[in-house]
Write a protein that holds these residues in place. Structure first.
Motif, PDB file in Angstrom:
ATOM      1  N   GLY A  33      25.974   0.296 -53.512  1.00  0.00           N
ATOM      2  CA  GLY A  33      25.658   1.477 -52.710  1.00  0.00           C
ATOM      3  C   GLY A  33      26.151   2.732 -53.394  1.00  0.00           C
ATOM      4  O   GLY A  33      26.979   2.685 -54.308  1.00  0.00           O
ATOM      5  N   ASP A  34      25.634   3.850 -52.944  1.00  0.00           N
ATOM      6  CA  ASP A  34      25.987   5.139 -53.530  1.00  0.00           C
ATOM      7  C   ASP A  34      27.445   5.494 -53.264  1.00  0.00           C
ATOM      8  O   ASP A  34      28.112   4.877 -52.427  1.00  0.00           O
ATOM      9  N   ALA A  37      29.301   5.527 -49.606  1.00  0.00           N
ATOM     10  CA  ALA A  37      28.487   4.710 -48.702  1.00  0.00           C
ATOM     11  C   ALA A  37      29.316   3.779 -47.820  1.00  0.00           C
ATOM     12  O   ALA A  37      28.792   3.222 -46.858  1.00  0.00           O
ATOM     13  N   THR A 122      24.820  -4.598 -49.739  1.00  0.00           N
ATOM     14  CA  THR A 122      24.365  -3.261 -50.117  1.00  0.00           C
ATOM     15  C   THR A 122      24.569  -2.329 -48.938  1.00  0.00           C
ATOM     16  O   THR A 122      24.137  -2.626 -47.815  1.00  0.00           O
ATOM     17  N   LYS A 124      23.858   1.341 -47.294  1.00  0.00           N
ATOM     18  CA  LYS A 124      22.904   2.446 -47.366  1.00  0.00           C
ATOM     19  C   LYS A 124      23.231   3.467 -46.288  1.00  0.00           C
ATOM     20  O   LYS A 124      23.414   3.119 -45.120  1.00  0.00           O
ATOM     21  N   ARG A 132      25.758   3.372 -41.258  1.00  0.00           N
ATOM     22  CA  ARG A 132      25.425   2.691 -42.498  1.00  0.00           C
ATOM     23  C   ARG A 132      24.592   1.458 -42.169  1.00  0.00           C
ATOM     24  O   ARG A 132      24.861   0.776 -41.172  1.00  0.00           O
TER      25      ARG A 132
END
Length: 150
Positions: A33-34, A37, A122, A124, A132
């Motif tokens: 993830g970024d 996140a 993951t 997001k 999230r």
């Protein structure tokens, strides 16, 4: 694959704490993830669930933080700085085959070093800055059972 929506950081920590109960030595959890996140927040929950009392910080500059004071050790890794290589020189397999749980952020930069079985999650972001969406991709029966229980 399974998806969950978490509404805030407290829910992220609570999920990590709950999942820690099923983690055992040699387990590897990969967090994607970024920036911002929720990966390190989730790791804080795992640490709480393992009984670790130390403050959990992102190991961006040290690459690996070791926490030994819980039910089993926690090895918190951040492979972000390995974007241009070097993962093969860290001896990650010794952690992955060791006596603790390995949590790896930015694992795409150490992908060739990962074991065959692991749990990939993951993170997001959504339009709501606190929410999230987590997508779970279990690799192996043990991790599939963990995800099925969520």
């Amino acid at each position: 694959m399974k998806q969950l929506t978490l509404n805030n950081s407290n829910e992220t920590i609570a999920l990590g704490k709950r999942m820690a109960a099923d983690l055992r030595p040699g387990d590897v959890v990969v967090l994607n993830g970024d920036l911002g996140a929720g990966k390190t927040t989730f790791t804080k929950g795992i640490a709480k669930g393992l009984g670790i009392k130390e403050i959990i910080k992102s190991p961006t500059f040290t690459i690996i933080h070791e926490y030994q004071d819980g039910r089993i050790p926690l090895y918190h890794m951040d492979a972000y700085r390995l974007e241009n290589g070097g993962a093969e020189d860290l001896g990650l397999d010794e952690y992955f085959d060791g006596d603790g749980v390995s949590v790896v952020e930015w694992a795409q930069f150490a992908e060739d070093e990962l074991p065959d079985e692991f749990l990939a999650i993951t993170f997001k972001r959504t339009d709501d800055e606190n929410k999230r969406i987590l997508t779970f991709d279990p690799r192996g029966q043990h991790f599939q059972q963990m995800v099925d229980q969520l």
